[in-house]
Design a protein around this motif. Structure first.
Motif, mmCIF file in Angstrom:
data_model
loop_
_atom_site.group_PDB
_atom_site.id
_atom_site.type_symbol
_atom_site.label_atom_id
_atom_site.label_comp_id
_atom_site.label_asym_id
_atom_site.label_seq_id
_atom_site.Cartn_x
_atom_site.Cartn_y
_atom_site.Cartn_z
ATOM 1 N N THR A 167 0.844 -1.214 -0.060
ATOM 2 C CA THR A 167 -0.055 0.084 -0.053
ATOM 3 C C THR A 167 0.809 1.090 0.106
ATOM 4 N N ASP A 168 2.038 1.115 0.242
ATOM 5 C CA ASP A 168 2.959 2.251 0.084
ATOM 6 C C ASP A 168 4.280 2.027 -0.436
ATOM 7 N N THR A 169 4.191 1.329 -1.599
ATOM 8 C CA THR A 169 5.180 1.030 -2.545
ATOM 9 C C THR A 169 5.452 1.819 -3.825
ATOM 10 N N ASP A 170 4.510 1.985 -4.573
ATOM 11 C CA ASP A 170 4.166 2.677 -5.743
ATOM 12 C C ASP A 170 2.815 3.034 -6.274
ATOM 13 N N PRO A 171 1.987 4.003 -6.081
ATOM 14 C CA PRO A 171 0.727 4.092 -6.469
ATOM 15 C C PRO A 171 0.483 3.979 -7.895
ATOM 16 N N ASP A 172 1.415 4.133 -8.478
ATOM 17 C CA ASP A 172 1.207 4.073 -9.977
ATOM 18 C C ASP A 172 0.839 2.735 -10.466
ATOM 19 N N ARG A 173 1.436 1.714 -9.714
ATOM 20 C CA ARG A 173 1.315 0.210 -10.010
ATOM 21 C C ARG A 173 0.767 -0.710 -9.436
ATOM 22 N N THR A 174 0.424 -0.412 -8.128
ATOM 23 C CA THR A 174 -0.181 -1.286 -7.285
ATOM 24 C C THR A 174 -1.645 -1.121 -6.989
ATOM 25 N N GLY A 175 -2.350 -1.783 -6.207
ATOM 26 C CA GLY A 175 -3.607 -1.621 -5.537
ATOM 27 C C GLY A 175 -4.530 -2.527 -6.383
ATOM 28 N N ASP A 176 -5.643 -2.203 -5.859
ATOM 29 C CA ASP A 176 -6.868 -3.322 -6.553
ATOM 30 C C ASP A 176 -7.462 -2.816 -7.794
ATOM 31 N N ILE A 177 -7.121 -1.955 -8.280
ATOM 32 C CA ILE A 177 -7.427 -1.194 -9.954
ATOM 33 C C ILE A 177 -8.833 -1.508 -10.047
ATOM 34 N N PRO A 178 -9.716 -0.681 -9.553
ATOM 35 C CA PRO A 178 -11.134 -0.712 -9.503
ATOM 36 C C PRO A 178 -11.659 -0.769 -10.836
ATOM 37 N N PHE A 179 -10.775 -0.080 -11.974
ATOM 38 C CA PHE A 179 -11.536 -0.181 -13.287
ATOM 39 C C PHE A 179 -11.777 -1.369 -13.902
ATOM 40 N N VAL A 180 -11.330 -2.555 -13.297
ATOM 41 C CA VAL A 180 -11.540 -3.978 -13.849
ATOM 42 C C VAL A 180 -13.068 -4.287 -13.669
ATOM 43 N N PHE A 181 -13.726 -3.549 -12.831
ATOM 44 C CA PHE A 181 -15.088 -3.769 -12.412
ATOM 45 C C PHE A 181 -15.974 -2.732 -13.428
ATOM 46 N N GLU A 182 -15.476 -1.946 -14.016
ATOM 47 C CA GLU A 182 -16.432 -0.958 -14.933
ATOM 48 C C GLU A 182 -16.814 -1.451 -16.040
ATOM 49 N N ASP A 183 -18.035 -1.212 -16.685
ATOM 50 C CA ASP A 183 -18.245 -1.276 -18.055
ATOM 51 C C ASP A 183 -17.434 -1.451 -19.059
ATOM 52 N N GLY A 184 -17.181 -2.474 -19.982
ATOM 53 C CA GLY A 184 -16.261 -2.151 -20.938
ATOM 54 C C GLY A 184 -14.821 -2.798 -20.848
ATOM 55 N N PHE A 185 -14.490 -3.192 -19.645
ATOM 56 C CA PHE A 185 -13.370 -3.535 -19.075
ATOM 57 C C PHE A 185 -12.868 -4.947 -20.193
ATOM 58 N N GLY A 186 -11.742 -4.875 -20.582
ATOM 59 C CA GLY A 186 -11.140 -6.048 -21.482
ATOM 60 C C GLY A 186 -9.572 -5.623 -21.664
ATOM 61 N N PHE A 187 -9.239 -6.573 -22.469
ATOM 62 C CA PHE A 187 -7.791 -6.469 -22.739
ATOM 63 C C PHE A 187 -7.369 -4.968 -23.138
ATOM 64 N N GLU A 188 -8.111 -4.331 -24.029
ATOM 65 C CA GLU A 188 -7.809 -2.963 -24.198
ATOM 66 C C GLU A 188 -7.726 -1.968 -23.169
ATOM 67 N N ARG A 189 -8.590 -2.007 -22.134
ATOM 68 C CA ARG A 189 -8.599 -1.366 -21.212
ATOM 69 C C ARG A 189 -7.249 -1.715 -20.144
ATOM 70 N N TYR A 190 -6.984 -2.678 -20.267
ATOM 71 C CA TYR A 190 -5.820 -3.237 -19.386
ATOM 72 C C TYR A 190 -4.383 -2.534 -20.060
ATOM 73 N N VAL A 191 -4.379 -2.535 -21.333
ATOM 74 C CA VAL A 191 -3.423 -2.158 -22.106
ATOM 75 C C VAL A 191 -3.178 -0.558 -21.597
ATOM 76 N N ASP A 192 -4.491 0.137 -21.787
ATOM 77 C CA ASP A 192 -4.366 1.513 -21.413
ATOM 78 C C ASP A 192 -3.677 1.808 -19.965
ATOM 79 N N TYR A 193 -4.147 0.958 -19.045
ATOM 80 C CA TYR A 193 -3.462 0.887 -17.681
ATOM 81 C C TYR A 193 -2.037 0.629 -17.762
ATOM 82 N N LEU A 194 -1.473 -0.073 -18.581
ATOM 83 C CA LEU A 194 0.070 -0.355 -18.617
ATOM 84 C C LEU A 194 0.414 0.826 -19.249
#
Length: 454
Positions: A231-258
């Protein structure tokens, strides 16, 4: 962490290749496999001190002697930094933690055999060198300054960058150990459902496997201090990434995150080039400051996918990342839990029914509170233990329906028995350690190095 790539890969000329890289992981259920990874602390038996890289009882000598079991060494600038045997490998974490990344296997019975064989091999070499190993989520005694750094180029870059973005990143690198399981998906829709279920239930796994209650010889107030560290390592690349539960999530949305995740490095000609904090989008455009005028190769993208650290990580498979390392039964139980939940359609549906009504705030609260309170964490009108009991029942039913039998006619659900005991007694591995510390160990953590050695 990963060993250096062995091939350079094709040039990336279109963003679609980034999505296709993840999509290429889709495979029919008949081809789904189980990949189990676990880390462990290595130390001298005589004084319980960490191992240097060099020396007669160091990490280099340990890896060298393991080659007699058929492992092939991988070198970086003349140093052995990994071993490979088929699709399995042994790698080094920054502080000398020894990691087995197991081969993709068909059954949990094979997982148990692989882990048992690996521990027997390192045990045999360790006996020759006066070395032992143990699996806990956080090193119970050593300070940061006690721990030698391993000679891997990517770790130099990360070591310099971590303090810029969080206060506990160096502890994550040198003083933590985890166990994780890597599992497959059939399609984008299957990936999304599995991602959502496993991300929601990751705190439940954290509570079940919590095994890091000590820091520098004293109780730290946590069940899983390893989990808290993230929880205090690097907020840019850690956590529970809530966008996974949003409508339209898929491979492209994860690419956007990366693509929004800052880079660490680029690997070229046997060396890691520091690109920390720089943008992969700039790399795609040929304007990366670390390599001006160059555009990435597919291996660069594969490397970049390994530098995001959410609780569940998507590569060509899904990685479950929420558990502390532990005993051999617990290592197998972690894989059994997720295979039971995700590799049986009825179990996956039941698990989704369990978590689909949880809100973003509730999931975030679980992530924040479970590291400290574990199974006793309040949730709605009950506790995490209650949720874990329901989760475990779903997993057991999934493994029973899989009906993968060993030579004695037993199915894979047997590997969940250790979790049944934890929930029956409401006593996590961390609770067991604390009970011994406050009882037979008389306020010392030293006995953990003998009583909990593999």
């Amino acid at each position: 962490m990963s060993a250096p790539p062995t091939t350079r890969g094709e040039p990336i000329t279109d963003r679609r290749q980034l999505v296709a890289y993840l999509e290429s992981g889709c495979k029919p259920a008949s081809a789904w496999r189980i990949g189990t990874e676990h880390e462990k602390f290595a130390y001298r038996v005589a004084d319980h001190r960490p191992l240097p890289y060099d020396g007669p009882d160091g990490i280099r000598e340990l890896l060298t002697r393991l080659t007699r079991f058929g492992w092939t060494p991988v070198e970086e600038k003349g140093n052995i930094i990994a071993l490979v045997d088929g699709m399995a490998n042994i790698t080094l974490e920054p502080g000398g933690q020894v990691e087995l990344s197991g081969a993709p296997l068909e059954t949990l019975h094979e997982t148990h055999a692989e882990l048992s064989q690996h521990l027997a091999q390192v045990g045999a070499v360790g006996a020759e060198l006066g070395i032992a190993m143990m699996g806990l989520g956080f090193q119970p005694k050593w300070t940061r300054d006690d721990i030698p750094w391993m000679p891997k180029g990517r770790y130099v870059i990360m070591r310099n960058y971590m303090p810029k973005v969080g206060s506990l990143g160096l502890d994550m690198m040198t003083r933590t150990c985890t166990v994780q399981v890597n599992l497959d998906f059939a399609s984008e829709a299957d990936m999304v459902k599995k991602f959502r279920v496993s991300l929601a239930l990751q705190p439940i796994a954290t509570a079940l496997f919590a095994n890091s209650p000590f820091t520098e010889g004293k109780p730290n107030g946590f069940q899983s201090f390893r989990s808290h560290i993230w929880t205090d390592t690097d907020p840019d690349r850690t956590g529970d990434i809530p966008f996974v539960f949003e409508d339209g999530f898929g491979f492209e949305r994860y690419v956007d995150y990366l693509l929004k995740t800052p880079m660490y490095f680029v690997y070229r000609d046997g060396a890691y080039i520091d690109a920390s904090g720089q943008s992969f989008v700039d790399f795609l455009n040929g304007t990366l400051p670390a390599l001006p005028g160059e555009t990435p190769l597919l291996t660069d993208w594969a490397d970049h996918t390994t530098t995001a650290f959410p609780e569940v990580r998507l590569k060509k498979y899904l990685e479950m990342r929420g558990a502390d390392a532990g005993s051999l039964p617990n290592l197998c139980a972690l894989s059994a839990l997720w295979v039971g939940l995700l590799y049986d359609d009825a179990a996956l549906d039941a698990a989704w029914d369990l978590v689909k009504g949880w809100t973003t705030a509730e999931r975030a609260s679980l992530r924040a509170e479970v590291p400290r309170h574990g199974l006793r964490t309040p949730f709605r009108d009950r506790t995490v233990r209650d949720v874990a009991l329901e989760t475990l029942a779903i997993a057991r039913s999934g493994l029973t329906r899989r009906a993968r039998l060993n030579g004695a006619g037993q199915d894979e659900s047997r590997y969940l028995d250790t979790l049944d005991a934890i929930l029956r007694d409401n006593r996590s591995p961390a609770d067991e350690l604390l009970a011994r510390f406050n009882g037979a160990w008389a306020g010392s953590v030293d006995p953990v190095f003998t009583e909990f050695a593999y």
